[in-house]
Design a protein around this motif. Structure first.
Motif: not given
Length: 376
Positions: A106-117, A174-182
């Motif tokens: 119901g609109g609760r998804a987020e994604v954090i994109l990264g390269r991983g460690s 709306g739009r998928l909430k998308t973060w970049v993890g650094v």
């Protein structure tokens, strides 16, 4: 000051010890992660994140499947990755999986994109580590092109092109909430700003204050690229008990196991109790202690960076499920309310100072205008 502060928890699905001191099966760890998320939702936390790994120490290699299960057992908490290793995945499939999760929740998804460690996913899925940097840059470029949810025409060097392609399912609201993890490089910070995406700073060692210049760089870069301000979040490990000493004594043996195991692969020396306690001190990146200790430390870190969200990585090596449940409960019921109090007091002081400064500016402007007026 941020309009709203958010507080979440993260886990990598670390393989934990059972009551008899032996590692739990991966399946049981997965079921425990679901129960931890249900508790976080019931206690009113804002976000639950699950990391992606492909190693025997961690049970979660497919976060979206676990998150989908959690979505059916929760009501309000936002659900996302921590992080999705985009370099060794397909951006279209990642978008589809999280758009599906968004619909189910119901609109609760987020994604954090990264390269991983960790690098295990690269040979596992047939990617060349020599292209580590190029893979992430190109795939982030494609993922950003998917976010407007319009027909996509795109081409790159490492993946077949798309021509007028529509990707399904669409995000419902709306739009998928998308973060970049650094992890702390200026180039990564500027890359996130280039796409106008929110930033997660993974602060897992040293003083959080040393990341403040990166947060400032990110905000300057957003302005230069013509993007509005975006939220900045902090991701850091921690454990909360009734007292500082109990937290340290409980966490140390489990923390030592995972640090030494990874350290042997990367050429680090053995973990020491001295270094562990240094990281748990006022200026370290480990938020381990009694609720007041941890709350003061979180508030200080958020103020120094200007962060609007803090995600506590509550799983730490072989730390048992029951201990993690207790830590989540103290975090949600004692630490978070206290951090909100501390930040509200600071925000009020800042607003008062801004008002005084504004009055001073107005007085100076009035005086300057009077000097410009002709005399009688």
């Amino acid at each position: 000051m941020p309009e709203r502060y958010e507080f979440g928890v993260d886990t990598f699905g670390d393989v934990t010890m059972g009551p008899d001191g032996t590692p739990l099966p991966h399946g049981q760890v997965l079921r425990n992660v679901v129960e931890e998320a249900v508790l976080a939702d019931r206690l009113g936390l804002d976000f639950f994140g699950i990391g992606e790994h492909h190693r025997h120490e961690f049970a979660v290699s497919a976060p979206e499947v676990v998150l989908g299960t959690i979505a059916g057992r929760t009501e309000r908490i936002h659900l996302g990755s921590a992080v999705t290793v985009l370099s060794s995945d397909d951006p279209v499939r990642v978008f589809q999986r999280f758009a599906t999760l968004d619909g189910l929740s119901g609109g609760r998804a987020e994604v954090i994109l990264g390269r991983g460690s960790f690098i295990e996913s690269f040979p596992l899925f047939g990617y060349n580590l020599d292209q580590y940097q190029e893979l992430f840059e190109e795939k982030l470029n494609l993922f950003a092109a998917l976010l407007p949810q319009e027909p996509v025409t795109w081409s790159g060097e490492l993946r077949p092109p798309l021509t007028g392609q529509v990707v399904y399912p669409p995000v419902e609201h709306g739009r998928l909430k998308t973060w970049v993890g650094v992890g702390g490089s200026p180039e990564s910070v500027v890359r996130a700003a280039h796409y106008g995406l929110p930033l997660v700073l993974a602060i897992i060692g040293g003083s959080p204050a040393r990341f403040a210049p990166l947060a400032d760089l990110y905000r300057r870069a957003l302005a230069q690229f013509g993007h509005p301000l975006q939220p900045v979040a902090i991701h850091s490990p921690g454990f909360i008990a009734d007292t500082d000493q109990e937290a340290l004594d409980t966490l140390w043996p489990h923390y030592q196991v995972i640090i030494d195991r990874i350290g042997r692969e990367r050429g680090w020396g053995p973990a020491t109790r001295e270094h562990f306690e240094s990281e748990a001190s006022t200026h370290g990146a480990l938020y381990a202690g009694a609720p007041e200790t941890v709350a003061q430390k979180i508030a200080a870190a958020m103020r120094s960076i200007g962060a609007s969200r803090f995600d506590l990585k509550y799983s730490n090596g072989t730390l048992p499920h029951e201990a993690m449940m207790g830590s989540i409960e103290r975090y949600a019921t004692e630490v978070v309310p206290r951090v909100r109090e501390l930040l509200a007091a600071t925000d009020a002081d800042d607003a008062e100072l801004d008002a005084v400064a504004s009055i001073g500016r107005d007085d100076r402007a009035d005086a300057a205008a009077a000097r410009e007026l002709p005399g009688d």
